[in-house]
Design an enzyme around this catalytic site. Structure first.
Site, mmCIF file in Angstrom:
data_model
loop_
_atom_site.group_PDB
_atom_site.id
_atom_site.type_symbol
_atom_site.label_atom_id
_atom_site.label_comp_id
_atom_site.label_asym_id
_atom_site.label_seq_id
_atom_site.Cartn_x
_atom_site.Cartn_y
_atom_site.Cartn_z
ATOM 1 N N ASP A 67 0.818 -1.218 0.000
ATOM 2 C CA ASP A 67 0.000 0.000 0.000
ATOM 3 C C ASP A 67 0.854 1.270 0.000
ATOM 4 O O ASP A 67 2.023 1.253 0.384
ATOM 5 C CB ASP A 67 -0.854 0.051 1.271
ATOM 6 C CG ASP A 67 -1.961 -0.982 1.271
ATOM 7 O OD1 ASP A 67 -1.923 -1.902 0.445
ATOM 8 O OD2 ASP A 67 -2.853 -0.862 2.132
ATOM 9 N N HIS A 212 3.749 -2.121 3.166
ATOM 10 C CA HIS A 212 3.815 -0.778 2.567
ATOM 11 C C HIS A 212 5.138 -0.628 1.833
ATOM 12 O O HIS A 212 6.199 -0.681 2.465
ATOM 13 C CB HIS A 212 3.676 0.282 3.659
ATOM 14 C CG HIS A 212 2.385 0.178 4.415
ATOM 15 N ND1 HIS A 212 2.193 -0.711 5.440
ATOM 16 C CD2 HIS A 212 1.207 0.832 4.247
ATOM 17 C CE1 HIS A 212 0.950 -0.599 5.883
ATOM 18 N NE2 HIS A 212 0.326 0.325 5.176
HETATM 19 NI NI NI Z 1 -2.559 3.119 3.419
#
Ligand code: NI
Length: 263
Positions: A67, A212
């Site tokens: 992400d 991430h």
């Molecule tokens: Ni996010």
């Protein structure tokens, strides 16, 4: 006499009389597209739903998801995933995708067979916004990805996993399923590759692992995570491959990732 009834030969003669020979002139040469335009066109030719490469009903699958990018470490991550032939899903933030090498990373993701998902334009908590603003957060990122890669995204992940009935209704209308996760590596908090790899490796069959790609430590953790999950016998799938069918627009996928048939 109507125009369409004029025999072609008369038209040709009329053309001669007027001194125009347009039908024998060769068309001006069309400029050959530059490599970037060509790459975009090729990417745009791919179907919305590529054939799954793995059958997750037969093989245990895990979906790695990244992400908040693309960011400065994404290129390195993509190179590594390509060397290992691992496909993942990237939930991209529009602002990030529009910056610097963002568009280039989007195209590489698509070329390499990864799945793209919408993670809003500026990572706002959608449930706190008026409806129009939510729509705009989604639409801008959809438009950018479509323009840069030709891909229409069919999945989204609400920032902070925060969703409600309004977000569900809007995503349904946009034809996107809401993809949450069931294994959190907490990689934003613990910037230690070994810790991130160990947490991600707790994934079981059908898991969606949250990471991430904006953190250097996460990108460093991925090779070890892949090794650990490979040793456990898992294959790596995009989220759509994991379901083995088209995810249902608007529906929230979280703990029911394995579907009703017990996968
Ligand atoms: Ni996010």
């Amino acid at each position: 006499m109507r125009v369409w009834m004029v025999p072609p030969v008369l038209l040709a003669l009329a053309g001669c009389g007027a001194g125009t020979f347009s039908y024998v002139q060769s068309a001006p040469p069309r400029p050959f597209p530059d490599p970037e335009t060509l790459a975009k066109r090729l990417v745009a030719m791919q179907p919305d739903w590529p054939e799954p490469r793995v059958d997750c009903r037969q093989t245990g699958c895990v979906a790695l998801t990244f992400d908040d990018g693309p960011g400065r470490y994404t290129g390195k991550l993509l190179d590594m995933l390509r060397r290992r032939d691992v496909k993942a899903t990237f939930f991209v933030v529009g602002e990030m995708a529009a910056a610097e090498r963002g568009p280039e990373h989007l195209r590489q993701m698509v070329r390499d067979g990864h799945q793209l998902g919408n993670h809003s334009w500026s990572h706002k908590q959608l449930t706190t916004l008026p409806k129009r603003a939510i729509r705009r957060q989604l639409r801008r990122t959809d438009d950018l990805v479509r323009q840069e890669t030709g891909v229409r995204m069919r999945v989204m992940r609400p920032p902070y996993g925060s969703t409600d009935r309004r977000v569900a209704a809007l995503t349904r209308r946009r034809g996107q399923a809401q993809i949450l996760w069931n294994v959190d590596t907490f990689d934003w908090r613990d910037r230690v590759p070994a810790v991130v790899a160990r947490r991600g490796a707790r994934a079981g069959r059908g898991a969606v692992v949250l990471m991430h790609d904006i953190h250097r430590t996460t990108v460093k953790a991925v090779p070890e995570l892949i090794d650990r999950l490979t040793r456990k016998g898992y294959a790596f799938a995009t989220v759509t491959e994991l379901y083995g069918r088209r995810p249902e627009p608007g529906r929230r996928y979280e703990d029911d990732l394995l579907g009703e048939d017990g996968r």
